[in-house]
Design an enzyme around this catalytic site. Structure first.
Site, short mmCIF file in Angstrom:
data_model
loop_
_atom_site.label_atom_id
_atom_site.label_comp_id
_atom_site.label_asym_id
_atom_site.label_seq_id
_atom_site.Cartn_x
_atom_site.Cartn_y
_atom_site.Cartn_z
N SER A 250 -6.77 28.08 58.02
CA SER A 250 -6.96 29.51 57.76
C SER A 250 -6.08 30.02 56.64
CB SER A 250 -6.67 30.38 58.99
OG SER A 250 -7.39 29.94 60.10
N ASP A 322 3.49 19.63 65.05
CA ASP A 322 3.20 18.39 65.78
C ASP A 322 3.46 18.62 67.27
OD1 ASP A 322 2.80 15.84 66.65
OD2 ASP A 322 4.38 14.91 65.45
#
Length: 797
Positions: A250, A322
């Site tokens: 995005s 992560d």
């Protein structure tokens, strides 16, 4: 002759009966945007005004009534989408589409999203406001299921409608959390490369942070072996069969008053999600005496994930942190029911599930779990070998408070109240973008972050036996990266690397700087921004990185071996400004060359299948510009040729020749015909549209579209052997909220508001979207009521 006339009359009569029957059937299956309905549980009448694009404006005397009405109108336009979204986590896609989705169901069941949702619901306070409003929303959905027309997809698949429950809301959000994850595509692949090819190949990949690229700046201010790659292969096959959109990346930026012409905040946001029909967002404007939001909802979730009112506005991008790791486990050689961890043998947990399959017998399967998570060897049939590999995902490892988070965000009235909801987001990691009428702008990286032992890379499969590869601590939300009212007067995110977090660089799967570099360049270049100029920026299709890459590599071409036509196109490419237009030829030649450079560099070591998987990772996107600048490196040599060691120059020369030959083969020898509109196309696929005879009825498109991958107008594609750039991911809405004129803020959806193919709002925004146009997000009550084409009155029973 008379007999023939009678036969013709009979045939015509039968045809008319069929046409009339079809017309009646279509009318009964369309969403009901007008008239009167009774809705159980309402306290007072609710008025729903539908504007010219089918967006409901719901006026109610209480929030519970409003959310009950929202559930009803959401279901009548998107029940099929809601059904598919809740089925993913439950492993129930095979029940709809047959055995082809069996491995996908197994994979998602093993993630434990549905089990996690059920456990979360059991711990909810059933009297909390978030739960009460969620239940009201579900009541609205369920009344439509009981009394409304059945969507045509249910008839075509033979599926029976079933009521929705609280855990279905959490299942939909859990799927969203996983579809953001990148570790399952990257970590096993890197481990395989390291084990099979050696450390020198890892050193020549863009695995770590690049300090020379643009990072998001923090500002603290109190002013308001082959085993692993087989995992990757199976995960790709599981995900590619999904009949609903996957969440990707995005753009967003929020301009402070000092950067705007009006002296008021402007927020821009365009979340990048896989294209599908219906598109992911359902727009709704809800107004009560105590609550008002113009929001964007995913199917089956009551609270908007993107929204604004007259006081605040917020949007999202993907943080790309992560939050998923793989661990090597060790099974007890004398007792296969146990695994080893930190000096002791523990019992595997065995989970058994049953999957119903359309037109076939149910299938039962079992898998083992460790403290880290599911052991993928027992789930993914392509995984071979005895060494257990488990998958640890923070979403299912920690308590979920996501319902409280989205409720709190949607009900906040000012910055600090809004901020207080964000620590409840543990996964997926989100960049939350904020602006308000008081002039505040803010960005928070919202996720439950953790610190690993020093020098340990989470980009590889970890040791699950010793306890040394476990998180050292979890960070407090106050340590997360953020910027509130920074002195540079804007905040932005393009899924790129954030600056240091709690004194360290947090590991993630960040996208390259391409979009961020252009966003920062444009935002720094001017101060007098308004809605019109912001809408132009959100459509910007210029890459600053690609022309620089051309400059780096074009000097390696031996022009003495080029034809006159090739010299002309190389000169055009040399002067290309990085802009993507439909009639452009330089973008086509550039991307053909880029693909063949990648193919000729990596495919010899990785093999065809693994190379294709590599092309689908964020790592590959980061590698393109970074790797091309490496004058020497392990990957340049073609290991399949024994007689020589290839160099970067050899690869570039071969790749240009391959690209040119492929373009001639595809479009003929005239380079003026190699235009972007011929290769860069967008089609919005519906699951039923996979049947060729039904494709034109259910799919929307195709359209030739400008833009490209990793420009602001990020209409992206994955390279494959077809060498056509079919767009798969892009802006799921383009949305601009202007606090100087909040009632004229603008937006657009990729196709239409309705997921019902018989609705006139099924595709009525598609051409506007392709043309880069917008429509108003209406909030003025008198304007809405005077201009609405239809009104649905919902009355208490």
């Amino acid at each position: 002759m008379k007999k023939l006339k009678r036969v013709l009359l009979v045939l015509i009569s039968l045809l008319l009966i069929v046409l009339i029957g079809a017309f009646i059937a279509v009318q009964t299956l369309k969403p009901d945007y007008n008239g009167n309905q009774t809705l159980n549980g309402l306290e007072k009448e609710v008025s729903v005004y539908f504007d010219d694009f089918g967006i409901p404006h719901i006026y109610a005397s209480s929030e519970e009534d409003a959310f009950r009405a929202l559930g009803y109108v959401h279901a009548q336009d998107r029940l099929w989408q809601m059904e598919l979204l809740r089925r993913i986590a439950k492993g129930k896609l095979s029940e709809v589409f047959g055995a082809d989705l069996l491995e996908t169901d197994k994979f998602f069941l093993s993630l434990g999203i549905d089990d996690h949702s059920i456990n979360t619901v059991a711990q909810l306070d059933m009297e909390s406001e978030s739960v009460l409003l969620s239940k009201a929303y579900l009541d609205g959905i369920n009344q439509f299921i009981e009394e409304g027309p059945t969507p045509v997809e249910f008839y075509l698949t033979g599926l029976e409608k079933q009521p929705f429950q609280l855990n279905d809301i959490l299942d939909a959000m859990g799927y969203m959390a996983f579809s953001f994850a990148q570790a399952h595509k990257t970590d096993p692949m890197l481990t395989d490369i390291k084990n099979r090819l050696g450390e020198r190949y890892i050193q020549d990949l863009a695995v770590n942070s690049d300090t020379s690229t643009v990072w998001i700046k923090n500002y603290k201010n109190t002013v308001p072996d082959s085993l692993e790659t087989d995992i990757v292969a199976t995960v790709y096959k599981a995900l590619e069969k999904l009949p609903v959109p996957q969440f990707q990346g995005s753009n967003s930026w929020v301009l402070a008053p000092e950067k705007t012409k009006s002296g008021k905040v402007i927020l821009a946001n365009d979340p990048h999600i896989s294209f599908a029909q219906p598109s992911v967002w359902y727009e709704a404007h809800v107004s009560t005496p105590t609550y008002e939001k113009y929001g964007y909802h995913i199917g089956g979730v009551p609270f908007p994930l993107l929204a604004h009112d007259r006081n605040i506005a917020y949007g999202l991008t993907m943080f790309q942190n992560d939050d998923l790791n793989f661990y090597r486990e060790r099974t007890n050689p004398t007792d296969s029911t146990q695994y080893y961890v930190e000096g002791a043998w523990r019992d595997y947990e065995v989970v058994t599930k049953e999957i119903k399959i359309k037109d076939s017998e149910p299938v039962s399967f079992s898998f083992r779990k460790t403290g880290h998570g599911p052991v993928v060897n027992n789930i993914l049939k392509q995984v071979q070998g005895e060494e257990p590999i488990s998958m640890s995902w923070i979403y299912t490892q920690m308590e979920s408070k996501v319902l409280d988070a989205v409720y709190g965000m949607s009900h906040a009235k000012e910055l600090e109240e809004f901020k207080s909801a964000l620590p409840n987001i543990h996964a997926p990691g989100l960049n939350v973008m904020y602006g308000d009428a008081k002039g505040n702008v803010a960005w928070w990286a919202s996720a439950k972050l953790f610190q690993m032992p020093d020098s340990l890379s989470t980009k590889f499969v970890l040791d699950g036996t010793s306890g040394k590869d476990e998180p050292v601590r979890y960070l407090d939300f106050s340590e997360n990266p953020s910027a509130i009212n920074p002195p540079w007067n804007y905040v932005y995110s393009a899924n790129n690397q954030p600056d240091s977090i709690a004194g360290m660089l947090y590991p993630g799967y960040y996208l390259p700087e391409n979009r961020a570099l252009r966003i920062v360049q444009l935002l720094e270049s001017r101060k007098q921004w308004d809605r019109e100029s912001t809408s132009e920026m959100i459509l910007d299709a210029t890459s600053l990185v690609n022309p620089a890459l051309v400059t780096e590599l074009i000097k390696l071409l031996d022009i003495s071996h080029l034809t006159d036509e090739q010299l002309v196109e190389v000169d055009n490419l040399k002067n290309w400004d990085g802009t993507y237009k439909l009639d452009g030829t330089s973008p086509v030649l550039f991307h053909r060359c880029e693909y063949f450079v990648a193919k000729n560099t990596f495919e010899d070591e990785l093999g065809k299948e693994k190379f294709q998987h590599f092309l689908g990772t964020h790592l590959f996107k980061r590698q393109i510009a970074w790797g091309a600048q490496m004058q020497t490196g392990a990957w340049w040599d073609n290991v399949l040729t024994d007689d020589r060691v290839e160099t970067r120059s050899d690869i570039v020369l071969k790749s240009f020749a391959d690209a040119w030959a492929s373009l001639v083969a595809d479009f003929g020898p005239d380079p003026s015909q190699w235009t972007w509109d011929k290769v860069h196309t967008l089609e919005h696929p519906h699951p039923i549209g996979q049947v060729e005879a039904l494709r034109s009825y259910f799919n929307v498109g195709p359209f030739a579209v400008n833009g490209s991958r990793e420009v602001i107008n990020n209409l992206t594609f994955t390279y494959d052997s077809t060498l056509n750039y079919k767009v798969t991911v892009g802006p799921s809405t383009r949305r601009i909220v202007d606090f100087s004129d909040i009632e004229n803020s603008i937006s657009i959806l990729p196709t239409g508001q309705s997921g019902n193919p018989f609705s006139k709002h099924y595709r009525d925004q598609a051409q506007l979207y392709v043309d880069g146009k917008f429509r108003k997000m209406m909030m003025n009550e008198s304007e809405i009521k005077s201009s609405s084409e239809s009104v649905l009155l919902l009355s208490p029973n």
